[in-house]
Design an enzyme around this catalytic site. Structure first.
Site, short mmCIF file in Angstrom:
data_model
loop_
_atom_site.label_atom_id
_atom_site.label_comp_id
_atom_site.label_asym_id
_atom_site.label_seq_id
_atom_site.Cartn_x
_atom_site.Cartn_y
_atom_site.Cartn_z
CD GLU A 1 75.74 37.86 50.41
OE1 GLU A 1 76.66 37.37 50.99
OE2 GLU A 1 75.69 39.05 50.66
CE LYS B 1 77.71 45.04 52.86
NZ LYS B 1 76.75 44.67 53.84
NE ARG C 1 74.81 45.72 50.85
CZ ARG C 1 74.01 46.39 51.62
NH1 ARG C 1 74.47 47.87 51.50
NH2 ARG C 1 73.20 46.34 52.39
CE LYS D 1 80.26 39.80 53.55
NZ LYS D 1 79.95 40.22 54.70
P1 PGA Z 1 73.43 42.38 52.56
O1 PGA Z 1 74.25 41.72 53.07
O2 PGA Z 1 73.99 42.98 51.10
O3 PGA Z 1 71.96 41.97 52.31
O4 PGA Z 1 73.19 43.80 53.50
C1 PGA Z 1 75.86 41.55 52.95
C2 PGA Z 1 76.28 41.87 54.31
O5 PGA Z 1 75.49 41.82 55.46
O6 PGA Z 1 77.48 41.76 54.48
ZN ZN Z 2 77.16 42.12 56.84
#
Ligand code: PGA
Ligand code: ZN
Length: 423
Positions: free
Chosen positions: A208, A340, A369, A391
């Site tokens: 990220e 999400k 993500r 986020k």
């Molecule tokens: P992920 O991580 O997209 O790999 O699930 C993002 C998070 O945990 O917020």
């Molecule tokens: Zn998370």
């Protein structure tokens, strides 16, 4: 306006893995495309994305991770249903539920349903001559969400350089989003300089975009970020505070929370105490997934002792799922939810989860993500839904900056107000 064509195809995400794109063409000749994100530290209660491992579509060059089954479901099952229909997000989502009534969208694949649902959102907004944010927003001004931004990365996103997944900052003292982002960039750059000075490799960036550095304890990592904030001349607490994404499911073995890089193990009740001390000793205003996805009792115990103003944010715990949210409301297990869209599988039911959270005084944080792409619809959803927080990861990588840049665009070109849910 009607739908004249629906096409699914495979594209790549920011980690170089295949993901699904869907393009809806309308009778006015316009085409509306959306690409779906994908996680690495995925919760087991998320909607099911279809990958080709073990199927006739499996592609060894993509290590079985191709998504041609989901693509075929769009082209062979979904498209014939939608072509010639009026473009309307609610109708499209109800057709998708009709085709696949399973809770987790496992028949069509949540990556197929979300790609179509998102492109239908964009097409519906276009048919009303609106941006996606304006399609959902009630009236002017648009409410720009407070960003929560990754500075240090560990866990599944950074080869486990730290046990916890992210240390983030929230610029609560900023008056505008534009100012907030400038503070974040300064702290990120200072953290990179400090990492280099401490002899660490700082050109390795995580999924990220966060810095992947190692520390002898979580406290030391927090202190490092606090010192970066101070060194750029910002006030910790008044202007910028810390947030953690612990992603604790990743290191819980069913009995113990195992912090492997610092060599410590905690029983659930010991870990509740530890998290309580950590959040009171550090300037942390938000903590995500401090306990594992099914360890409900630790979440409840912590809620009982945590200060009311601390944001206790459920990601793997709640997986943008209405039933799990209702359980958390009833059991008082959290006070905020990560939203999400790809954990859920449809735009309309993701919005329903957000509305239910808000109706029960939960804070809502719309989230990207670890596997992202160049799309910016997430910024439109967070703004149009008045989510309050967003986020996206770091400020490195165009797949992250596409979202930040969209928020900058709103602030530069529309009547807006920057939200501070921590006031
Ligand atoms: P992920 O991580 O997209 O790999 O699930 C993002 C998070 O945990 O917020
Ligand atoms: Zn998370």
């Amino acid at each position: 306006m009607k739908i004249s064509k629906v096409i699914g195809y495979q594209v790549l995400d920011s980690r170089g893995r295949p993901t699904v794109a869907a393009a809806i063409t309308l009778t006015d000749g316009s085409t509306h495309t959306a690409r779906v994100p994908s996680g690495a530290s995925t919760g087991k209660h998320e909607a099911k994305e279809l990958r080709d491992t073990g199927s006739k579509y499996s592609d060894k060059f993509y290590s079985g991770l191709s998504v041609q089954q989901a693509v075929a479901n769009i082209n062979e099952k979904i498209a014939p249903r939608l072509v010639e229909e009026q473009i309307d997000l609610n109708l499209v989502d109800s057709q998708l539920i009709d085709l696949d009534p399973s809770e987790d969208h496992s028949a069509l694949g949540a990556n197929a349903t979300l790609a179509v649902s998102l492109s239908a959102s964009l097409a519906t907004a276009h048919s009303q001559n609106k941006s996606l944010a304006r399609y959902f927003a009630a009236d002017a001004p648009l409410l720009i969400p407070m960003p929560m931004v990754n500075i240090l990365s560990g866990g599944a996103h950074a080869n486990r350089s730290m046990d916890i997944q992210d240390i983030l900052i929230i610029p609560t003292g900023a008056k505008t989003f534009t100012q907030a982002l400038s503070w974040i960039v300064a702290v990120r750059e200072m953290a990179a300089v400090m990492g280099k000075e401490s002899g660490q490799v700082t050109n390795l960036i995580a999924d990220e975009g966060g810095l992947s550095l190692t520390f002898s304890s979580i406290e030391k990592a927090c202190e490092f970020v606090v010192s970066a904030i101070e060194k750029v001349g910002l006030q910790v607490g008044n202007q910028v505070s810390l947030a953690l994404d612990v992603a604790a499911t990743q290191f819980y073995d069913g009995e113990k929370y195992n912090l492997a890089t610092i060599g410590k193990s905690y029983s659930p009740s010991e870990f509740v105490k530890y998290i309580s001390q950590l959040t009171s000793n550090q300037p942390i205003i938000s903590i995500e997934d401090p306990f594992a996805e099914d360890d409900w009792s630790s979440w409840q115990q912590f809620m009982e002792i945590a200060p009311a103003k601390l944001q206790l944010l459920g990601d793997d715990l709640l997986t943008t799922n209405l039933e799990r949210l209702d359980k958390a409301i009833a059991n008082k297990s959290a006070n905020a939810i990560l939203i999400k869209p790809n954990q859920n599988g449809l735009v309309t039911s993701t919005l329903n989860v957000l509305k239910q959270a808000r109706a029960n005084n939960f804070n809502t944080v719309v989230s990207a993500r670890s596997g992202e792409n160049e799309d910016s619809w997430l910024a439109d959803l967070a703004t149009g839904w008045s989510a309050g927080q967003i986020k996206v990861g770091s400020t490195h990588g165009s797949e992250r900056n596409a979202k930040w840049n969209r928020l900058l665009e709103f602030e530069a070109t529309e009547e807006t107000r920057f939200i501070n849910p921590f006031n």
